[in-house]
Design a protein around this motif. Structure first.
Motif, short mmCIF file in Angstrom:
data_model
loop_
_atom_site.label_atom_id
_atom_site.label_comp_id
_atom_site.label_asym_id
_atom_site.label_seq_id
_atom_site.Cartn_x
_atom_site.Cartn_y
_atom_site.Cartn_z
N SER A 1 30.25 38.66 32.30
CA SER A 1 30.03 38.82 31.15
C SER A 1 30.97 37.88 30.21
O SER A 1 30.63 37.54 29.15
N ALA A 2 32.18 37.67 30.57
CA ALA A 2 33.15 36.93 30.11
C ALA A 2 32.88 35.35 30.05
O ALA A 2 32.85 34.77 29.15
N ARG A 3 32.54 34.89 31.34
CA ARG A 3 32.28 33.60 31.35
C ARG A 3 30.84 32.84 31.41
O ARG A 3 30.47 32.32 30.77
N GLU A 4 30.01 33.54 32.03
CA GLU A 4 28.78 33.26 32.18
C GLU A 4 27.90 33.57 31.02
O GLU A 4 27.13 32.70 30.51
N ASP A 5 28.23 34.98 30.31
CA ASP A 5 27.02 35.19 29.38
C ASP A 5 27.79 34.82 27.94
O ASP A 5 26.85 34.52 27.12
N ARG A 6 29.08 34.74 27.95
CA ARG A 6 29.55 34.65 26.28
C ARG A 6 30.59 33.52 26.37
O ARG A 6 30.82 33.03 25.46
N GLY A 7 30.86 32.68 27.56
CA GLY A 7 31.58 31.51 27.86
C GLY A 7 32.99 31.80 27.23
O GLY A 7 33.64 30.80 26.47
N LEU A 8 33.72 32.95 27.16
CA LEU A 8 35.01 33.04 26.78
C LEU A 8 36.12 32.77 27.33
O LEU A 8 37.30 32.41 26.98
N ALA A 9 36.01 32.30 28.81
CA ALA A 9 37.04 31.80 29.72
C ALA A 9 36.61 31.44 30.57
O ALA A 9 35.40 31.43 31.38
N TYR A 10 37.26 30.22 31.35
CA TYR A 10 37.01 29.42 32.48
C TYR A 10 37.30 30.29 33.58
O TYR A 10 36.61 30.47 34.55
N ALA A 11 38.71 30.78 33.47
CA ALA A 11 38.97 31.71 34.85
C ALA A 11 39.23 33.15 34.12
O ALA A 11 39.95 33.39 33.26
N VAL A 12 38.57 34.06 35.05
CA VAL A 12 39.14 35.48 34.54
C VAL A 12 38.90 36.35 35.85
O VAL A 12 37.73 35.86 36.67
N ASP A 13 39.55 37.26 36.13
CA ASP A 13 39.53 38.04 37.58
C ASP A 13 40.56 39.19 37.33
O ASP A 13 41.38 39.36 36.60
N ALA A 14 40.02 40.12 38.15
CA ALA A 14 40.96 41.39 38.37
C ALA A 14 41.39 41.47 39.68
O ALA A 14 41.30 40.75 40.87
N TYR A 15 42.65 42.07 39.66
CA TYR A 15 43.50 42.24 40.97
C TYR A 15 44.52 43.58 41.06
O TYR A 15 44.07 44.35 40.10
N GLN A 16 44.68 43.98 41.96
CA GLN A 16 45.07 45.28 42.44
C GLN A 16 46.46 45.07 43.20
O GLN A 16 46.47 44.56 43.93
N GLU A 17 47.53 45.82 42.76
CA GLU A 17 48.68 45.79 43.72
C GLU A 17 49.30 47.60 43.78
O GLU A 17 49.24 48.17 42.98
N ALA A 18 49.47 47.57 45.14
CA ALA A 18 50.02 49.07 45.44
C ALA A 18 51.44 49.03 45.93
O ALA A 18 51.81 48.21 46.95
N TYR A 19 52.26 49.89 45.28
CA TYR A 19 53.83 50.04 45.56
C TYR A 19 53.85 51.37 46.33
O TYR A 19 52.84 52.09 46.60
N GLU A 20 54.88 51.54 46.68
CA GLU A 20 55.17 52.92 47.63
C GLU A 20 54.57 54.16 46.92
O GLU A 20 54.10 55.17 47.35
N GLU A 21 55.00 54.41 45.66
CA GLU A 21 54.59 55.45 44.65
C GLU A 21 53.92 55.34 43.49
O GLU A 21 53.57 56.13 42.64
N THR A 22 53.51 54.16 43.30
CA THR A 22 52.51 53.75 41.98
C THR A 22 51.91 52.37 42.59
O THR A 22 52.06 51.67 43.58
N GLY A 23 51.12 52.12 41.28
CA GLY A 23 50.49 50.71 41.50
C GLY A 23 50.01 50.12 40.14
O GLY A 23 50.15 50.83 39.04
N ILE A 24 49.23 49.20 40.17
CA ILE A 24 48.67 48.65 38.86
C ILE A 24 47.45 47.80 39.34
O ILE A 24 46.95 47.51 40.60
N VAL A 25 46.34 47.95 38.46
CA VAL A 25 45.18 47.27 38.34
C VAL A 25 45.38 46.49 37.21
O VAL A 25 45.58 46.76 36.13
N GLY A 26 45.12 44.65 37.38
CA GLY A 26 45.34 43.96 36.24
C GLY A 26 44.35 43.03 36.12
O GLY A 26 43.21 42.83 37.07
#
Length: 405
Positions: free
Chosen positions: A255-280
């Protein structure tokens, strides 16, 4: 691993930047540098020459919750590898002159990270996610926090950080189990444990960070609170993240790159810590289109959370995750690192077959459930680094995300 001519050794400890006070910020990383300046009867050059003379390589890494030392070597080199790493973690010289010299080296590393937009923007987001907490401070620390380090203080920190009761020795590849156990007893068996304080509980705070720089592109990071490393739903979250922005077939890339050309690089990632975490989400975009990009990213998160993935998306994500799992099984270094981490996190090993089974068992409803938990708080930690025209991207992401909460 039968038939291999190489082995991989990982010595990992449950300890890192999360156990530092604000005044000690960066000490774990500095210590990792310092042990390579001399340990046991080896000088700095001896350490690498002995390993390389056997056809091997050695490296180390400091994280928030784990510090690890890794050796790749030819078969027959395990005695040397175990002796060298044991000297590094238990018998470093910590020469005062080297300490001062290495502070300058780390100061350059800190400056390099600051000068690299797509590195520094992650630090900015992490600080917003966990403001005022060890998880929110840079692993490298700061010039000010490293300034008071001397031999006595860093040796005391070493004894606490590299305590054997929180340490795992893992080997994969061409290795004999009896030899490994004997060498572990010889080189690690008489180390004295030093009780450590529990890590400070982490709480996702959120907020918006902006840093204006005269560069061509805006670098943006959007983070949301998520699951811990021991949460049984983690496989579903990894699948959710893969579908969201894990590769060229992901929703964000299409959607961001192929369809609308908004970004060259775009990705999602996930980090899990001992009692919490993030999705970025990370993206690099033209400054004047960063708000549009931010709104699109949040819309994709909300859409996937509310509607769930298609059957085809879920099938593809499962294949990708299992492919990565089986490929890592064919790497001694990946195996050694994984089993060390599993022992520290879970207190036991988790077979690849069991991991693959959890991936296969995840349903569309499971992904919808973890997605809705992701957006329910309606908070995010955002960071924008680049031209001022991009400053509104963080607020735009959070605002759009909140509408789906």
């Amino acid at each position: 691993m039968p038939g291999l001519r190489t082995l991989a050794l990982t010595v990992a400890v449950r300890g890192g930047a999360r156990w530092e006070t604000e005044a000690q910020s960066g000490w774990s990383h500095l210590l990792e540098h310092l042990v390579f300046k001399g340990a046991g009867d080896m000088g700095a050059r001896d350490i690498v020459e002995r390993i390389e003379a056997e056809g091997g390589s050695i490296n180390a890494a400091t994280g928030y919750e784990r510090t690890s030392y890794e050796v790749r070597a030819l078969d027959g080199s395990l005695p040397l590898a175990m002796q060298v790493v044991s000297d590094l973690v238990f018998r470093p010289r910590l020469d005062p002159a080297e300490i001062e010299r290495e502070k300058d080296v780390v100061a350059q590393e800190i400056a390099e990270a600051f000068d690299t937009p797509d590195d520094h923007v992650f630090e900015m987001a992490q600080t917003r996610a966990f403001t005022g907490q060890p998880l929110g401070r840079p692993i490298l620390g700061s010039v000010e926090s490293l300034k008071p380090v001397d031999r006595a203080s860093i040796e005391a920190w070493r004894a606490r950080l590299y305590s054997p009761d929180r340490m795992v020795v893992a080997v994969s590849g061409s290795v004999d189990e009896d030899e490994l156990l004997a060498l572990s007893e010889r080189w690690f068996g008489d180390a004295v444990a030093m009780p450590a304080d529990a890590a400070q509980p982490a709480t996702f705070v959120g907020g918006d960070a902006k840093l204006a720089r005269r560069i061509e592109q805006a670098n943006v990071v959007f983070q949301m609170p998520s699951l811990s490393a021991t949460d049984p739903r983690l496989s579903s979250l990894r699948l959710f993240t893969e579908i969201l922005g894990g590769g060229m077939a992901s929703r964000l890339f299409q959607s961001a790159r192929e369809d609308r050309g908004l970004a060259y690089a775009v990705d999602a990632y996930q980090e899990a810590y001992e009692e919490t975490g993030i999705v970025g989400i990370y993206a690099g975009a033209a400054a004047d289109r960063s708000v549009e990009l931010a709104e699109l990213c949040a819309t994709e998160v909300v859409g996937l959370a509310e509607q769930g993935p298609t059957a085809a998306e879920l099938s593809r994500a499962k294949a990708v995750l299992k492919g990565g799992l089986w490929m890592s099984d064919e790497s001694p270094a990946s195996r050694a690192g994984r089993i060390a981490a599993q022992t520290l996190i879970y207190g036991q090993l988790v077979s690849s077959e069991a991991s693959a089974g959890r991936i296969d068992a995840a349903t569309i409803d499971d992904l919808r459930e973890v997605g809705q938990a992701l957006i329910a708080p309606g908070v995010a930690a955002t960071a924008v680094l680049g031209p001022k025209a991009a400053n509104g991207a963080g607020a735009a992401f959070t605002r759009t995300l909140s509408r789906g909460a």
